[in-house]
Design a protein around this motif. Structure first.
Motif, PDB file in Angstrom:
ATOM      1  N   LEU A 237       2.344  12.376   6.888  1.00 35.26           N
ATOM      2  CA  LEU A 237       3.217  12.331   5.720  1.00 35.26           C
ATOM      3  C   LEU A 237       2.400  12.311   4.438  1.00 35.26           C
ATOM      4  CD1 LEU A 237       5.782   9.721   7.052  1.00 35.26           C
ATOM      5  CD2 LEU A 237       6.241  12.131   6.636  1.00 35.26           C
ATOM      6  N   ARG A 238       1.214  12.880   4.473  1.00 41.12           N
ATOM      7  CA  ARG A 238       0.373  12.905   3.278  1.00 41.12           C
ATOM      8  C   ARG A 238       1.024  13.748   2.175  1.00 41.12           C
ATOM      9  NH1 ARG A 238      -5.016  15.280   5.549  1.00 41.12           N
ATOM     10  NH2 ARG A 238      -3.445  16.488   6.672  1.00 41.12           N
ATOM     11  N   ALA A 255       0.738   7.099  12.000  1.00 38.20           N
ATOM     12  CA  ALA A 255       1.241   7.760  10.792  1.00 38.20           C
ATOM     13  C   ALA A 255       0.231   7.638   9.663  1.00 38.20           C
ATOM     14  CB  ALA A 255       2.582   7.167  10.367  1.00 38.20           C
ATOM     15  N   ASP A 256       0.246   8.640   8.780  1.00 41.35           N
ATOM     16  CA  ASP A 256      -0.620   8.668   7.600  1.00 41.35           C
ATOM     17  C   ASP A 256       0.258   8.943   6.391  1.00 41.35           C
ATOM     18  OD1 ASP A 256      -2.494   9.073   5.630  1.00 41.35           O
ATOM     19  OD2 ASP A 256      -3.778  10.374   6.823  1.00 41.35           O
ATOM     20  N   LEU A 257       0.225   8.018   5.395  1.00 38.60           N
ATOM     21  CA  LEU A 257       1.060   8.147   4.203  1.00 38.60           C
ATOM     22  C   LEU A 257       0.234   8.375   2.939  1.00 38.60           C
ATOM     23  CD1 LEU A 257       3.756   5.376   4.769  1.00 38.60           C
ATOM     24  CD2 LEU A 257       4.228   7.772   4.326  1.00 38.60           C
ATOM     25  N   ALA A 260       1.539   9.672  -0.697  1.00 40.74           N
ATOM     26  CA  ALA A 260       2.996   9.832  -0.674  1.00 40.74           C
ATOM     27  C   ALA A 260       3.626   9.240  -1.935  1.00 40.74           C
ATOM     28  CB  ALA A 260       3.584   9.173   0.563  1.00 40.74           C
ATOM     29  N   VAL A 268       8.921   1.411   7.150  1.00 36.25           N
ATOM     30  CA  VAL A 268       8.112   1.940   8.250  1.00 36.25           C
ATOM     31  C   VAL A 268       8.057   0.851   9.308  1.00 36.25           C
ATOM     32  CG1 VAL A 268       5.902   2.893   8.968  1.00 36.25           C
ATOM     33  CG2 VAL A 268       6.744   3.323   6.654  1.00 36.25           C
ATOM     34  N   LEU A 275      -0.556   2.554  11.310  1.00 41.23           N
ATOM     35  CA  LEU A 275      -0.561   3.253  10.024  1.00 41.23           C
ATOM     36  C   LEU A 275      -2.014   3.353   9.576  1.00 41.23           C
ATOM     37  CD1 LEU A 275       1.321   4.470   7.868  1.00 41.23           C
ATOM     38  CD2 LEU A 275       1.308   2.257   6.732  1.00 41.23           C
ATOM     39  N   LEU A 278      -2.709   4.192   3.231  1.00 36.30           N
ATOM     40  CA  LEU A 278      -1.766   4.077   2.125  1.00 36.30           C
ATOM     41  C   LEU A 278      -2.463   4.403   0.810  1.00 36.30           C
ATOM     42  CD1 LEU A 278       0.137   0.808   3.117  1.00 36.30           C
ATOM     43  CD2 LEU A 278       1.108   3.099   2.981  1.00 36.30           C
ATOM     44  N   VAL A 281      -0.672   5.893  -2.633  1.00 36.32           N
ATOM     45  CA  VAL A 281       0.780   5.876  -2.453  1.00 36.32           C
ATOM     46  C   VAL A 281       1.459   5.302  -3.690  1.00 36.32           C
ATOM     47  CG1 VAL A 281       2.669   4.826  -1.151  1.00 36.32           C
ATOM     48  CG2 VAL A 281       0.693   5.763   0.056  1.00 36.32           C
TER      49      VAL A 281
END
Length: 471
Positions: A237-238, A255-257, A260, A268, A275, A278, A281
């Motif tokens: 989700l980058r 997951a990778d944020l 974002a 989440v 994860l 962040l 973010v």
């Protein structure tokens, strides 16, 4: 496409000529209708001529550039060869309900002005919907794609439903646009599902029943809500941007944020899930629950006060006692929660050393992170560990007198957060004091009574009795 011996396409043949051409047509034979205008009646005649036991059977079929002026109904048609509808135009309903494609099929650049139905279709080869335009609803429920499906640069103006669809190879919607809600409920991806740079202008329901490798929405944008559920895979989700509420539900996933932008409330959750980042973010309200954050990078997170941390796991310092050349020469780490950024900065594990390459992480930045995150975690013990870590980073970031004072505070009482050290010091002082008193008392007893060196004891005065036992 002109047909011999008349030199004209199907649409320009008279009735006798068309009957003559269709008479030579047989089930499984190739069909070339490129550039032809096909209405309801003409398409029905072509499919009826190819029927075998009630089922239309077409071999290599070419409809490139064709224009379907009426409803294009290919219900239950069996295509035994490659099929191409590139740049075709469907002015009314296009239905392929329960059709079977034994080889590859292509709709590149096709334009569907009305509804498209691919419900319960089976495709054994590759499928391409690159650059298609669907003006109304697109239904792909329970479809089966045994090989790769490509929908790159496509535009879906109506509802798009892929519920319970099965994808045997990689699926790509890279750069596509969805004008209304899109749903992938209970679908199954054998490999990867790619939604990079996709624009969702309405709600998104991406909750497949299984994913073989990964789901990626890198650089995607959702103007409304985004709901993603994934199990046993990675979720990228980058740089995703969500203007409404978002929800990410994971199970044994990663997951990778990083980068974002989450404008609405975001959550989440996922036991046994991790994860990884962040960094960068922007979140107005982000809740992380039951997540493994032991490898998650927080450095560069904007507004850490917008986070809520509940029942999350973090990294931990190494165990045991270590001797070094720095101060203090003898080091030990208490068990506490730590950020992966601190682990990387300290080099606690070889795989974390890459974080120091860029030199971005500093003790001051880590101290600010710990202070901000400590205020938003629900676990009091974790909050206390973060307060301790913040003081540790301030000590490492300070110089001269301040660092010495903080070192004394660390050694004496753990910055007031490790009261066990105070009791240990008190116990040590008590033991040393007791030992000193005991030693002093023992020394005094061994030298009592005092004797004058080289002199005999004084005689008893006359007339006094000798003490008992004297001779």
């Amino acid at each position: 496409m002109a047909h011999r011996p008349y030199g004209r396409c199907f649409a320009h043949l008279d009735q006798d000529e068309l009957a003559d051409v269709l008479a030579s047509f047989a089930p499984g034979k190739a069909l070339d209708a490129r550039g032809t205008a096909l209405d309801d009646d003409l398409l029905s005649l072509l499919l009826d001529a190819a029927r075998d036991k009630g089922v239309p059977v077409l071999g290599r079929a070419r409809f490139d550039g064709a224009r379907f002026t009426g409803e294009a109904r290919f219900r239950e048609v069996l295509f035994t060869g490659d099929v191409s509808f590139d740049d075709a135009r469907f002015e009314r309903l296009a239905s392929f309900f329960d059709a079977r494609f034994k080889r590859n099929v292509s709709f590149r650049g096709a334009h569907f002005l009305r509804e498209l139905s691919f419900h319960e279709v089976r495709v054994a080869g590759h499928t391409s919907f690159d650059r298609v335009i669907v003006g109304s609803d697109a239904l792909f429920g329970k479809a089966r794609f045994e090989r790769a499906l490509s929908c790159e640069g496509a535009r879906f103006d109506g509802f798009a439903a892929f519920d319970e669809a099965r994808f045997g190879d990689e699926v790509s919607f890279r750069g596509s646009r969805f004008g209304r809600a899109v749903s992938f409920r209970r679908s199954a991806f054998a490999r990867s599902a790619v939604f990079d740079a996709v624009r969702f202008t309405a709600a998104v329901y991406l909750s497949p029943s299984s994913v073989g490798r990964r789901i990626t929405l890198a650089g995607a944008r959702a103007d409304k809500s985004l709901e993603v559920a994934a199990a046993g895979c990675s979720v990228d989700l980058r740089r995703v941007a969500v203007l409404g509420p978002s929800r990410l539900r994971l199970a044994e996933a990663e997951a990778d944020l990083a980068g974002a932008v989450l404008r609405g409330p975001a959550t989440v959750t996922g036991r046994g899930s991790r994860l990884t980042s962040l960094r960068g973010v922007h979140a107005e309200r982000l809740t992380l629950s039951e997540m493994d954050l032991s490898t998650c990078r927080f450095d560069g997170l904007h507004t850490p006060e917008a986070l809520r941390l509940s029942r999350c796991n973090f990294a931990a310092p190494p165990r045991g006692v270590r001797v070094g050349l720095g101060w203090p020469p003898l080091r030990w780490w208490s068990t506490r929660a730590a950020l992966a950024d601190e682990a990387a900065w300290r080099g606690w594990s070889p795989e974390m050393l890459d974080a120091q390459a860029g030199g971005a992480t500093t003790p001051d930045r880590l101290a600010a992170l710990y202070t901000g995150l400590g205020a938003v975690t629900e676990d009091k013990r974790t909050a206390a560990d973060f307060a301790f870590a913040a003081m540790e980073m301030r000590r490492h970031g300070s110089r001269s007198v301040t660092r010495w004072l903080l070192s004394i505070s660390w050694l004496a009482c753990g910055y007031g957060l490790r009261m066990g050290r105070v009791f240990a010091w008190l116990a040590l002082v008590a033991v040393l004091t007791a030992g000193a008193v005991l030693w002093s008392t023992t020394e005094h007893l061994t030298t009592w009574p005092p004797h004058s060196s080289g002199k005999a004891p004084a005689a008893h005065p006359p007339g006094t009795a000798h003490p008992p036992g004297s001779e």
